[in-house]
Scaffold this motif. Sequence first.
Motif, PDB file in Angstrom:
ATOM      1  N   THR A 139       8.634   8.580  -5.634  1.00  0.00           N
ATOM      2  CA  THR A 139       7.549   8.703  -6.610  1.00  0.00           C
ATOM      3  C   THR A 139       6.640   7.477  -6.585  1.00  0.00           C
ATOM      4  OG1 THR A 139       8.941  10.076  -8.025  1.00  0.00           O
ATOM      5  CG2 THR A 139       7.038   9.032  -9.060  1.00  0.00           C
ATOM      6  N   VAL A 140       7.236   6.281  -6.560  1.00  0.00           N
ATOM      7  CA  VAL A 140       6.442   5.048  -6.535  1.00  0.00           C
ATOM      8  C   VAL A 140       5.606   4.967  -5.262  1.00  0.00           C
ATOM      9  CG1 VAL A 140       6.574   2.523  -6.427  1.00  0.00           C
ATOM     10  CG2 VAL A 140       7.967   3.768  -8.074  1.00  0.00           C
ATOM     11  N   LEU A 141       6.178   5.332  -4.129  1.00  0.00           N
ATOM     12  CA  LEU A 141       5.425   5.301  -2.869  1.00  0.00           C
ATOM     13  C   LEU A 141       4.240   6.267  -2.923  1.00  0.00           C
ATOM     14  CD1 LEU A 141       8.315   5.071  -0.248  1.00  0.00           C
ATOM     15  CD2 LEU A 141       6.732   3.250  -0.919  1.00  0.00           C
ATOM     16  N   ASP A 142       4.453   7.456  -3.475  1.00  0.00           N
ATOM     17  CA  ASP A 142       3.343   8.420  -3.593  1.00  0.00           C
ATOM     18  C   ASP A 142       2.239   7.877  -4.488  1.00  0.00           C
ATOM     19  OD1 ASP A 142       4.358  10.378  -1.892  1.00  0.00           O
ATOM     20  OD2 ASP A 142       5.420  11.430  -3.508  1.00  0.00           O
ATOM     21  N   LEU A 143       2.621   7.353  -5.661  1.00  0.00           N
ATOM     22  CA  LEU A 143       1.629   6.826  -6.593  1.00  0.00           C
ATOM     23  C   LEU A 143       0.877   5.632  -6.009  1.00  0.00           C
ATOM     24  CD1 LEU A 143       3.617   7.071  -9.952  1.00  0.00           C
ATOM     25  CD2 LEU A 143       1.696   8.504  -9.212  1.00  0.00           C
ATOM     26  N   SER A 144       1.610   4.746  -5.350  1.00  0.00           N
ATOM     27  CA  SER A 144       0.975   3.552  -4.770  1.00  0.00           C
ATOM     28  C   SER A 144       0.001   3.921  -3.667  1.00  0.00           C
ATOM     29  CB  SER A 144       2.037   2.603  -4.221  1.00  0.00           C
ATOM     30  OG  SER A 144       2.830   2.112  -5.267  1.00  0.00           O
ATOM     31  N   SER A 145       0.365   4.879  -2.828  1.00  0.00           N
ATOM     32  CA  SER A 145      -0.532   5.252  -1.726  1.00  0.00           C
ATOM     33  C   SER A 145      -1.800   5.906  -2.257  1.00  0.00           C
ATOM     34  CB  SER A 145       0.178   6.177  -0.744  1.00  0.00           C
ATOM     35  OG  SER A 145       0.405   7.441  -1.318  1.00  0.00           O
ATOM     36  N   GLN A 146      -1.709   6.611  -3.390  1.00  0.00           N
ATOM     37  CA  GLN A 146      -2.889   7.233  -3.986  1.00  0.00           C
ATOM     38  C   GLN A 146      -3.849   6.189  -4.542  1.00  0.00           C
ATOM     39  OE1 GLN A 146      -1.291   9.965  -6.853  1.00  0.00           O
ATOM     40  NE2 GLN A 146      -0.362  11.262  -5.288  1.00  0.00           N
ATOM     41  N   GLN A 147      -3.333   5.015  -4.896  1.00  0.00           N
ATOM     42  CA  GLN A 147      -4.172   3.952  -5.447  1.00  0.00           C
ATOM     43  C   GLN A 147      -4.874   3.136  -4.361  1.00  0.00           C
ATOM     44  OE1 GLN A 147      -1.783   1.507  -8.019  1.00  0.00           O
ATOM     45  NE2 GLN A 147      -1.050   3.244  -9.205  1.00  0.00           N
ATOM     46  N   MET A 148      -4.462   3.306  -3.124  1.00  0.00           N
ATOM     47  CA  MET A 148      -5.043   2.522  -2.036  1.00  0.00           C
ATOM     48  C   MET A 148      -6.396   3.111  -1.652  1.00  0.00           C
ATOM     49  SD  MET A 148      -2.851   0.158  -1.394  1.00  0.00           S
ATOM     50  CE  MET A 148      -2.629  -0.505   0.227  1.00  0.00           C
ATOM     51  N   PRO A 149      -7.466   2.318  -1.732  1.00  0.00           N
ATOM     52  CA  PRO A 149      -8.783   2.837  -1.336  1.00  0.00           C
ATOM     53  C   PRO A 149      -8.856   3.022   0.181  1.00  0.00           C
ATOM     54  CG  PRO A 149      -8.929   0.515  -1.947  1.00  0.00           C
ATOM     55  CD  PRO A 149      -7.520   0.950  -2.211  1.00  0.00           C
ATOM     56  N   ALA A 150      -9.696   3.940   0.601  1.00  0.00           N
ATOM     57  CA  ALA A 150      -9.872   4.187   2.040  1.00  0.00           C
ATOM     58  C   ALA A 150     -10.522   2.962   2.689  1.00  0.00           C
ATOM     59  CB  ALA A 150     -10.741   5.417   2.255  1.00  0.00           C
ATOM     60  N   GLY A 151     -10.228   2.745   3.943  1.00  0.00           N
ATOM     61  CA  GLY A 151     -10.866   1.671   4.685  1.00  0.00           C
ATOM     62  C   GLY A 151     -10.153   0.330   4.620  1.00  0.00           C
ATOM     63  N   ASN A 152      -8.900   0.307   4.195  1.00  0.00           N
ATOM     64  CA  ASN A 152      -8.149  -0.945   4.155  1.00  0.00           C
ATOM     65  C   ASN A 152      -7.762  -1.385   5.557  1.00  0.00           C
ATOM     66  OD1 ASN A 152      -8.123  -1.085   1.348  1.00  0.00           O
ATOM     67  ND2 ASN A 152      -6.313   0.194   1.215  1.00  0.00           N
ATOM     68  N   ILE A 153      -7.607  -2.687   5.700  1.00  0.00           N
ATOM     69  CA  ILE A 153      -7.112  -3.259   6.957  1.00  0.00           C
ATOM     70  C   ILE A 153      -5.806  -3.970   6.644  1.00  0.00           C
ATOM     71  CG2 ILE A 153      -7.568  -4.862   8.845  1.00  0.00           C
ATOM     72  CD1 ILE A 153     -10.571  -4.422   8.310  1.00  0.00           C
ATOM     73  N   TYR A 154      -4.784  -3.720   7.452  1.00  0.00           N
ATOM     74  CA  TYR A 154      -3.439  -4.266   7.228  1.00  0.00           C
ATOM     75  C   TYR A 154      -3.071  -5.251   8.325  1.00  0.00           C
ATOM     76  CZ  TYR A 154       1.679  -4.354   7.493  1.00  0.00           C
ATOM     77  OH  TYR A 154       2.989  -4.759   7.578  1.00  0.00           O
ATOM     78  N   SER A 155      -2.417  -6.345   7.947  1.00  0.00           N
ATOM     79  CA  SER A 155      -1.822  -7.254   8.937  1.00  0.00           C
ATOM     80  C   SER A 155      -0.557  -7.843   8.319  1.00  0.00           C
ATOM     81  CB  SER A 155      -2.790  -8.360   9.357  1.00  0.00           C
ATOM     82  OG  SER A 155      -2.998  -9.269   8.297  1.00  0.00           O
ATOM     83  N   SER A 156       0.306  -8.399   9.164  1.00  0.00           N
ATOM     84  CA  SER A 156       1.555  -8.991   8.668  1.00  0.00           C
ATOM     85  C   SER A 156       2.003 -10.098   9.600  1.00  0.00           C
ATOM     86  CB  SER A 156       2.648  -7.932   8.555  1.00  0.00           C
ATOM     87  OG  SER A 156       3.010  -7.472   9.835  1.00  0.00           O
ATOM     88  N   GLU A 157       2.849 -10.975   9.064  1.00  0.00           N
ATOM     89  CA  GLU A 157       3.489 -12.018   9.865  1.00  0.00           C
ATOM     90  C   GLU A 157       4.964 -12.052   9.513  1.00  0.00           C
ATOM     91  OE1 GLU A 157       0.960 -13.749   7.685  1.00  0.00           O
ATOM     92  OE2 GLU A 157      -0.626 -13.056   9.003  1.00  0.00           O
ATOM     93  N   ARG A 158       5.802 -12.050  10.529  1.00  0.00           N
ATOM     94  CA  ARG A 158       7.244 -12.165  10.311  1.00  0.00           C
ATOM     95  C   ARG A 158       7.568 -13.626  10.033  1.00  0.00           C
ATOM     96  NH1 ARG A 158      11.872  -9.917  14.414  1.00  0.00           N
ATOM     97  NH2 ARG A 158      10.479  -8.141  14.317  1.00  0.00           N
ATOM     98  N   ILE A 159       8.334 -13.846   8.958  1.00  0.00           N
ATOM     99  CA  ILE A 159       8.790 -15.190   8.635  1.00  0.00           C
ATOM    100  C   ILE A 159      10.174 -15.413   9.218  1.00  0.00           C
ATOM    101  CG2 ILE A 159       9.432 -16.766   6.772  1.00  0.00           C
ATOM    102  CD1 ILE A 159       7.337 -15.282   5.041  1.00  0.00           C
ATOM    103  N   SER A 160      11.058 -14.453   8.969  1.00  0.00           N
ATOM    104  CA  SER A 160      12.440 -14.599   9.427  1.00  0.00           C
ATOM    105  C   SER A 160      13.086 -13.228   9.461  1.00  0.00           C
ATOM    106  CB  SER A 160      13.210 -15.518   8.475  1.00  0.00           C
ATOM    107  OG  SER A 160      14.550 -15.653   8.874  1.00  0.00           O
ATOM    108  N   SER A 161      14.119 -13.101  10.283  1.00  0.00           N
ATOM    109  CA  SER A 161      14.910 -11.868  10.301  1.00  0.00           C
ATOM    110  C   SER A 161      16.281 -12.179  10.872  1.00  0.00           C
ATOM    111  CB  SER A 161      14.218 -10.786  11.133  1.00  0.00           C
ATOM    112  OG  SER A 161      14.088 -11.209  12.478  1.00  0.00           O
ATOM    113  N   GLN A 162      17.224 -11.332  10.531  1.00  0.00           N
ATOM    114  CA  GLN A 162      18.592 -11.453  11.046  1.00  0.00           C
ATOM    115  C   GLN A 162      19.113 -10.045  11.253  1.00  0.00           C
ATOM    116  OE1 GLN A 162      20.474 -14.357  11.718  1.00  0.00           O
ATOM    117  NE2 GLN A 162      21.813 -12.882  12.669  1.00  0.00           N
TER     118      GLN A 162
END
Length: 191
Positions: free
Chosen positions: A97-120
């Motif tokens: 439910t939260v994922l559905d609601l959150s995605s509906q709030q995202m405006p069109a045309g967003n740009i996404y990027s990420s950086e990995r800090i750490s993983s195991q």
Amino acid sequence: MKRNIYVFILLILLASSFKYRTKSRETMSEPLPAEQADIAQKTANEASFDAFVVNMHQANEAFSKGNPALIKSLWSRKSDVTLFTDSGVKGWDSVNTVLDLSSQQMPAGNIYSSERISSQVNAETAYLLQTEHYLLPSGKTIDLQVTLILCKEAGSWKIAHRQASNIKTVKPLAQPNFPGKQLKPDISFNF
């Protein structure tokens, strides 16, 4: 006489050096077959984890454009999955439910990027710490610090927990790469 003593000391040093090198080579033997299997399994787990992270970043890109289907496919369907943003939810139905609601709030045309800090990565569990950046069409950014806990289900990695916090003071490891875009940080939004 002194010369004989120096030659004798030199011979002792050479002999002890040879003896030490021989013992060092004996201790550096090849790994046992069981150890080789463990190494191969770790390598396979890390490779599958890295492939999962690539898929997750593609899913986050689709999510940032309003399509939650890909990210939802990466979540475990168990009743103990958790998603923590401003408040926490537990169980797949609530997370869905939260994922559905959150995605509906995202405006069109967003740009996404990420950086990995750490993983195991272990045999059945893994964690990933990363920063995520969303550039909105208005020029504002959403900067998140994200912790993910993953588990293996039927040989595939699944998200068991996600915690995302706004980064109030933007200090990423590297500036997000949004070519030609002016950044306006400090918008508050979590998903």
